[in-house]
Design an enzyme around this catalytic site. Sequence first.
Site, PDB file in Angstrom:
ATOM      1  N   ASN A  99     -10.294   0.350  -0.036  1.00  0.00           N
ATOM      2  CA  ASN A  99      -8.827   0.408  -0.111  1.00  0.00           C
ATOM      3  C   ASN A  99      -8.380  -0.092  -1.492  1.00  0.00           C
ATOM      4  OD1 ASN A  99      -6.077   0.061   0.097  1.00  0.00           O
ATOM      5  ND2 ASN A  99      -6.143  -1.092   2.024  1.00  0.00           N
ATOM      6  N   CYS A 113       0.820  -1.232   0.000  1.00  0.00           N
ATOM      7  CA  CYS A 113       0.000   0.000   0.000  1.00  0.00           C
ATOM      8  C   CYS A 113       0.846   1.271   0.000  1.00  0.00           C
ATOM      9  CB  CYS A 113      -0.953   0.008   1.182  1.00  0.00           C
ATOM     10  SG  CYS A 113      -2.253  -1.226   1.002  1.00  0.00           S
ATOM     11  N   HIS A 150      -3.302   7.345   3.003  1.00  0.00           N
ATOM     12  CA  HIS A 150      -3.746   6.076   2.417  1.00  0.00           C
ATOM     13  C   HIS A 150      -5.114   5.691   2.986  1.00  0.00           C
ATOM     14  CE1 HIS A 150      -3.875   2.098   0.905  1.00  0.00           C
ATOM     15  NE2 HIS A 150      -3.712   1.529   2.088  1.00  0.00           N
TER      16      HIS A 150
HETATM   17  O1  UT7 Z   1      -3.872  -1.075   3.481  1.00  0.00           O
HETATM   18  C1  UT7 Z   1      -3.020  -1.939   4.152  1.00  0.00           C
HETATM   19  C2  UT7 Z   1      -3.217  -1.868   5.561  1.00  0.00           C
HETATM   20  N1  UT7 Z   1      -4.463  -2.458   5.988  1.00  0.00           N
HETATM   21  C3  UT7 Z   1      -5.084  -1.879   6.993  1.00  0.00           C
HETATM   22  O2  UT7 Z   1      -4.666  -0.843   7.417  1.00  0.00           O
HETATM   23  C4  UT7 Z   1      -6.262  -2.584   7.625  1.00  0.00           C
HETATM   24  C5  UT7 Z   1      -6.113  -2.526   9.130  1.00  0.00           C
HETATM   25  N2  UT7 Z   1      -7.116  -3.221   9.878  1.00  0.00           N
HETATM   26  C6  UT7 Z   1      -8.421  -2.822   9.926  1.00  0.00           C
HETATM   27  O3  UT7 Z   1      -8.818  -1.914   9.238  1.00  0.00           O
HETATM   28  C7  UT7 Z   1      -9.321  -3.475  10.929  1.00  0.00           C
HETATM   29  O4  UT7 Z   1      -8.572  -4.253  11.811  1.00  0.00           O
HETATM   30  C8  UT7 Z   1     -10.447  -4.340  10.307  1.00  0.00           C
HETATM   31  C9  UT7 Z   1     -11.451  -3.458   9.592  1.00  0.00           C
HETATM   32  C10 UT7 Z   1      -9.873  -5.367   9.359  1.00  0.00           C
HETATM   33  C11 UT7 Z   1     -11.185  -5.081  11.427  1.00  0.00           C
HETATM   34  O5  UT7 Z   1     -11.693  -4.151  12.371  1.00  0.00           O
HETATM   35  P1  UT7 Z   1     -11.431  -4.330  13.915  1.00  0.00           P
HETATM   36  O6  UT7 Z   1     -12.114  -3.214  14.598  1.00  0.00           O
HETATM   37  O7  UT7 Z   1      -9.954  -4.487  14.142  1.00  0.00           O
HETATM   38  O8  UT7 Z   1     -12.212  -5.643  14.200  1.00  0.00           O
HETATM   39  P2  UT7 Z   1     -11.686  -7.000  14.903  1.00  0.00           P
HETATM   40  O9  UT7 Z   1     -10.920  -7.816  13.941  1.00  0.00           O
HETATM   41  O10 UT7 Z   1     -11.081  -6.653  16.220  1.00  0.00           O
HETATM   42  O11 UT7 Z   1     -13.052  -7.711  15.207  1.00  0.00           O
HETATM   43  C12 UT7 Z   1     -14.021  -7.169  16.138  1.00  0.00           C
HETATM   44  C13 UT7 Z   1     -15.258  -8.059  16.085  1.00  0.00           C
HETATM   45  C14 UT7 Z   1     -14.937  -9.544  16.222  1.00  0.00           C
HETATM   46  O12 UT7 Z   1     -16.016 -10.151  16.912  1.00  0.00           O
HETATM   47  P3  UT7 Z   1     -15.891 -10.471  18.487  1.00  0.00           P
HETATM   48  O13 UT7 Z   1     -14.700 -11.369  18.622  1.00  0.00           O
HETATM   49  O14 UT7 Z   1     -15.707  -9.141  19.153  1.00  0.00           O
HETATM   50  O15 UT7 Z   1     -17.208 -11.128  18.775  1.00  0.00           O
HETATM   51  C15 UT7 Z   1     -14.911 -10.032  14.811  1.00  0.00           C
HETATM   52  O16 UT7 Z   1     -15.189 -11.396  14.691  1.00  0.00           O
HETATM   53  O17 UT7 Z   1     -15.904  -7.910  14.812  1.00  0.00           O
HETATM   54  C16 UT7 Z   1     -15.998  -9.196  14.169  1.00  0.00           C
HETATM   55  N3  UT7 Z   1     -15.780  -8.980  12.749  1.00  0.00           N
HETATM   56  C17 UT7 Z   1     -16.766  -8.694  11.889  1.00  0.00           C
HETATM   57  N4  UT7 Z   1     -18.085  -8.554  12.055  1.00  0.00           N
HETATM   58  C18 UT7 Z   1     -18.820  -8.239  10.963  1.00  0.00           C
HETATM   59  C19 UT7 Z   1     -14.597  -8.997  12.071  1.00  0.00           C
HETATM   60  N5  UT7 Z   1     -14.808  -8.724  10.778  1.00  0.00           N
HETATM   61  C20 UT7 Z   1     -16.135  -8.534  10.635  1.00  0.00           C
HETATM   62  C21 UT7 Z   1     -16.961  -8.203   9.535  1.00  0.00           C
HETATM   63  N6  UT7 Z   1     -18.294  -8.064   9.752  1.00  0.00           N
HETATM   64  N7  UT7 Z   1     -16.483  -8.014   8.296  1.00  0.00           N
END
Ligand code: UT7
Length: 331
Positions: A286, A116, A256
Amino acid sequence: MSKITAAITAVGGYLPDFVLSNKVLETMVDTNDEWITTRTGIKERRILKEEGKGSSFLAIKAAENLIEKSGINPEDIDLVIVATATPDMKAASTAAYTATQIGAVNAFSYDLEAACSSFLFGMSTASAYIESGRYKKILLIGADKNSSFINYKDRATCIIFGDGAGAVLFEPNEEGLGLQDELLRSNGEGREFLRAQRGGSSYPINADTFAEGSHYVFQDGKTVFKNAVFNMADVAERILKRNNLTNDDVQWLAAHQANKRIIDATANRINLEDEKVMMNIQKYGNTTSATLPLLLWDYEKQLKKGDTIIFAAFGGGFTWGSIYFKWAYNS
Ligand code: UT7
């Protein structure tokens, strides 16, 4: 004679027609519009659907848009750099094909890959060539067909990525406009957290591994998120400090577009008001190498000659950095 700086003198962009909305994603994986919107800021992304068309298709369209808008003769272009994490093919340069298709017949060309951060690092490369005095017109294109390596059953990645391309032209400037300073970094320990493991030279794809899907992009979202917030904000703050800039001196942040919360955190660290923060993640998601030039494409009409733009990016590898830039024209 005044020092030659490297300015952007034209911008182009392209997005495929097909819109993949959060509502449609709800029918594909266990997710919902509310979660995606609040956690990422994304409402929809574009997907290049047609068989046999890769990142070069997007790159050519963006370059053609730039050429048409600016009226430059493609035969005058010295160098075409395609910043991409999703080249058309292995071994054959995507940039070479792109340059030939747009009629840049006198140019040399190559791909540049830093996930990225590809476009941000490409800005540094293009500027260094211009500052050297050896080349006068460099076309830098950020193009990614992310849908080519996304698993649309993996909700951790498929909600974030989209396809698109943006292009800019770098030319010499004698008014001191263009690239002023840069702070670019990488740390290879990050590669386990964001990668498409198979399909490269370490782990080629074979019939046994295909089914497990390790040729798709995997990310440990939380770890990438934490590193992105810390590092992007850190370099943006440091580049302001070392150039004695306050938030009042900055007209724009072009960060980004991976997650709105990461962009907001970077803006907060350098005390920038929302109106100064370029944002189009809601429309395109993205697009990897294309996010920064697509921001310039969307905001071009609002940019004024002399405006200070702070660019910042973070991506796989890990790779990251910030560039202090002065805009060179009114459109
Ligand atoms: O461009 C290159 C660099 N990439 C990035 O910068 C991406 C960086 N990461 C992110 O943007 C975020 O970490 C994500 C958007 C991928 C995920 O968001 P998050 O706030 O970190 O969520 P998480 O992985 O901590 O998950 C929180 C909860 C979990 O449920 P529990 O364990 O709290 O019950 C996940 O299972 O949300 C759940 N979850 C979802 N729910 C609905 C994870 N993905 C999803 C989804 N839809 N797509």
